[in-house]
Design an enzyme around this catalytic site. Sequence first.
Site, mmCIF file in Angstrom:
data_model
loop_
_atom_site.group_PDB
_atom_site.id
_atom_site.type_symbol
_atom_site.label_atom_id
_atom_site.label_comp_id
_atom_site.label_asym_id
_atom_site.label_seq_id
_atom_site.Cartn_x
_atom_site.Cartn_y
_atom_site.Cartn_z
ATOM 1 N N ILE A 10 107.395 55.604 90.741
ATOM 2 C CA ILE A 10 108.022 55.893 89.446
ATOM 3 C C ILE A 10 107.561 57.268 88.950
ATOM 4 O O ILE A 10 106.695 57.369 88.075
ATOM 5 C CB ILE A 10 107.686 54.798 88.410
ATOM 6 C CG1 ILE A 10 108.069 53.426 88.943
ATOM 7 C CG2 ILE A 10 108.419 55.069 87.104
ATOM 8 C CD1 ILE A 10 107.776 52.283 87.983
ATOM 9 N N PRO A 11 108.127 58.347 89.510
ATOM 10 C CA PRO A 11 107.779 59.668 88.982
ATOM 11 C C PRO A 11 108.400 59.849 87.595
ATOM 12 O O PRO A 11 109.444 59.293 87.297
ATOM 13 C CB PRO A 11 108.396 60.632 89.999
ATOM 14 C CG PRO A 11 109.477 59.865 90.654
ATOM 15 C CD PRO A 11 109.062 58.417 90.616
ATOM 16 N N HIS A 12 107.721 60.596 86.760
ATOM 17 C CA HIS A 12 108.230 60.837 85.413
ATOM 18 C C HIS A 12 107.733 62.186 84.929
ATOM 19 O O HIS A 12 106.807 62.761 85.494
ATOM 20 C CB HIS A 12 107.824 59.716 84.461
ATOM 21 C CG HIS A 12 106.395 59.344 84.516
ATOM 22 N ND1 HIS A 12 105.866 58.586 85.552
ATOM 23 C CD2 HIS A 12 105.360 59.621 83.711
ATOM 24 C CE1 HIS A 12 104.579 58.417 85.348
ATOM 25 N NE2 HIS A 12 104.248 59.036 84.246
ATOM 26 N N GLY A 13 108.380 62.686 83.895
ATOM 27 C CA GLY A 13 108.071 64.016 83.374
ATOM 28 C C GLY A 13 106.688 64.104 82.763
ATOM 29 O O GLY A 13 106.024 63.105 82.502
ATOM 30 N N ILE A 48 112.079 58.654 85.627
ATOM 31 C CA ILE A 48 112.113 58.316 84.202
ATOM 32 C C ILE A 48 112.164 59.578 83.354
ATOM 33 O O ILE A 48 111.436 60.533 83.601
ATOM 34 C CB ILE A 48 110.847 57.528 83.804
ATOM 35 C CG1 ILE A 48 110.822 56.189 84.505
ATOM 36 C CG2 ILE A 48 110.777 57.344 82.297
ATOM 37 C CD1 ILE A 48 109.560 55.410 84.240
#
Length: 94
Positions: A10-13, A48
């Site tokens: 789940i990579p996210h900013g 995300i």
Amino acid sequence: TTYIGKGIAIPHGENAVKECVKESGIVVLQYPDGVQFGDDKAYLIIGIAGRGNDHLAILANLATTMDEYSDEQLHELYTTKDPDVLYKVFTKVD
């Protein structure tokens, strides 16, 4: 790495660009053969973008939802060719 286990990442900013997010959302990428993600292999990568602090709720919902799936159910998500299967799972989360 943002690999959370069970073949899911789940990579996210980053916080530095949080104010640039206009609307919260997710994108689901399916890799039936898997891709290396750190020391593990990911079959679903869920990107995300969370407005404000929405990312925390999105992360919690995703982790809870994915934890409820058996290995067989997860394998179906990894390999299905029917986008509606994935859509039904992740519209409950989003």
